[in-house]
Design an enzyme around this catalytic site. Structure first.
Site, PDB file in Angstrom:
ATOM      1  N   GLY A 169       0.838  -1.185   0.000  1.00  0.00           N
ATOM      2  CA  GLY A 169       0.000   0.000   0.000  1.00  0.00           C
ATOM      3  C   GLY A 169       0.875   1.238   0.000  1.00  0.00           C
ATOM      4  O   GLY A 169       1.998   1.212   0.516  1.00  0.00           O
ATOM      5  N   GLN A 183       3.097  10.025   0.647  1.00  0.00           N
ATOM      6  CA  GLN A 183       4.389   9.357   0.803  1.00  0.00           C
ATOM      7  C   GLN A 183       5.343   9.651  -0.353  1.00  0.00           C
ATOM      8  O   GLN A 183       6.526   9.323  -0.270  1.00  0.00           O
ATOM      9  CB  GLN A 183       4.199   7.852   0.956  1.00  0.00           C
ATOM     10  N   CYS A 234       6.062   0.199   7.297  1.00  0.00           N
ATOM     11  CA  CYS A 234       5.696   1.307   6.410  1.00  0.00           C
ATOM     12  C   CYS A 234       6.876   1.652   5.507  1.00  0.00           C
ATOM     13  O   CYS A 234       8.024   1.680   5.970  1.00  0.00           O
ATOM     14  CB  CYS A 234       5.304   2.519   7.256  1.00  0.00           C
ATOM     15  N   LEU A 235       6.577   1.951   4.243  1.00  0.00           N
ATOM     16  CA  LEU A 235       7.632   2.342   3.310  1.00  0.00           C
ATOM     17  C   LEU A 235       8.341   3.620   3.756  1.00  0.00           C
ATOM     18  O   LEU A 235       9.513   3.820   3.445  1.00  0.00           O
ATOM     19  CB  LEU A 235       7.053   2.543   1.905  1.00  0.00           C
ATOM     20  N   HIS A 263      -4.342   1.737   7.551  1.00  0.00           N
ATOM     21  CA  HIS A 263      -2.984   2.283   7.552  1.00  0.00           C
ATOM     22  C   HIS A 263      -2.886   3.419   6.529  1.00  0.00           C
ATOM     23  O   HIS A 263      -2.356   4.492   6.829  1.00  0.00           O
ATOM     24  CB  HIS A 263      -1.990   1.165   7.238  1.00  0.00           C
ATOM     25  N   HIS A 297      -2.415   7.641   6.822  1.00  0.00           N
ATOM     26  CA  HIS A 297      -1.472   8.480   6.067  1.00  0.00           C
ATOM     27  C   HIS A 297      -2.169   9.713   5.519  1.00  0.00           C
ATOM     28  O   HIS A 297      -1.658  10.830   5.620  1.00  0.00           O
ATOM     29  CB  HIS A 297      -0.850   7.705   4.902  1.00  0.00           C
TER      30      HIS A 297
END
Length: 164
Positions: free
Chosen positions: A45, A50, A89-90, A131, A135
């Site tokens: 995701g 991001q 998380c990235l 999640h 964000h």
């Protein structure tokens, strides 16, 4: 196009994203770029914030054989049940922790054609949706961590909690 992922503590990750007013070719390109970026980083995701685009847009695909879920202006309508599971998380490489979330969710969103859609999700997909919604609201999963899990203990934690 693969876009560089913003890494915490970049302040953009703590700002709420703006609603998309009109779905344009740029919106569609952003969805495509988010997908490519997510896959390139082995993610499941990713939200537009991001990659530095402060719009309510996110993409989710749990497994490669699953359909790609593209959400514009998603909104949580209902959540029920609770479960605890490991998250990452990235934008927070090598940070892992347990987070309690709804086990089932109902989300409303627009697809790339502007159609109003509803998604009923449960288990891990419900977790991923929540999640990404966090964000878009300017929140990171680390705000909800119950127990941080060290990288070297992630496999062991997963093995011990496979049947939870």
């Amino acid at each position: 196009m693969i876009i560089p992922v913003i890494i915490a503590p970049d302040k953009r990750l703590q700002r709420a994203s703006q609603a998309v007013v009109e779905i344009t070719e740029d919106t569609e390109q952003l969805l495509d770029d988010l997908y490519e970026t997510m896959i390139a980083h082995d993610g499941i995701g990713i939200s537009a914030c991001q990659v530095g685009v402060m719009q309510q847009v996110c993409v989710i695909q749990i497994d490669e054989e699953d359909e790609v879920i593209e959400m514009i202006n998603p909104r949580l309508l209902k959540g029920s049940g609770v479960n605890l599971d490991l998250e990452a998380c990235l934008s927070l490489p090598y940070v892992y922790g347990t987070v309690e979330r709804f086990d089932q969710v109902l989300v409303e969103y627009f697809d790339r054609q502007g159609n109003l859609m509803e998604l009923e999700a449960d288990d891990y997909l419900a977790r991923c949706v929540q999640h990404e919604l966090d964000h878009l609201a300017g929140h990171l999963f680390t705000e909800k961590i119950i127990e941080q899990i060290a990288l070297e203990n992630v496999d062991q934690w997963m093995e011990e909690h496979t049947h939870d």
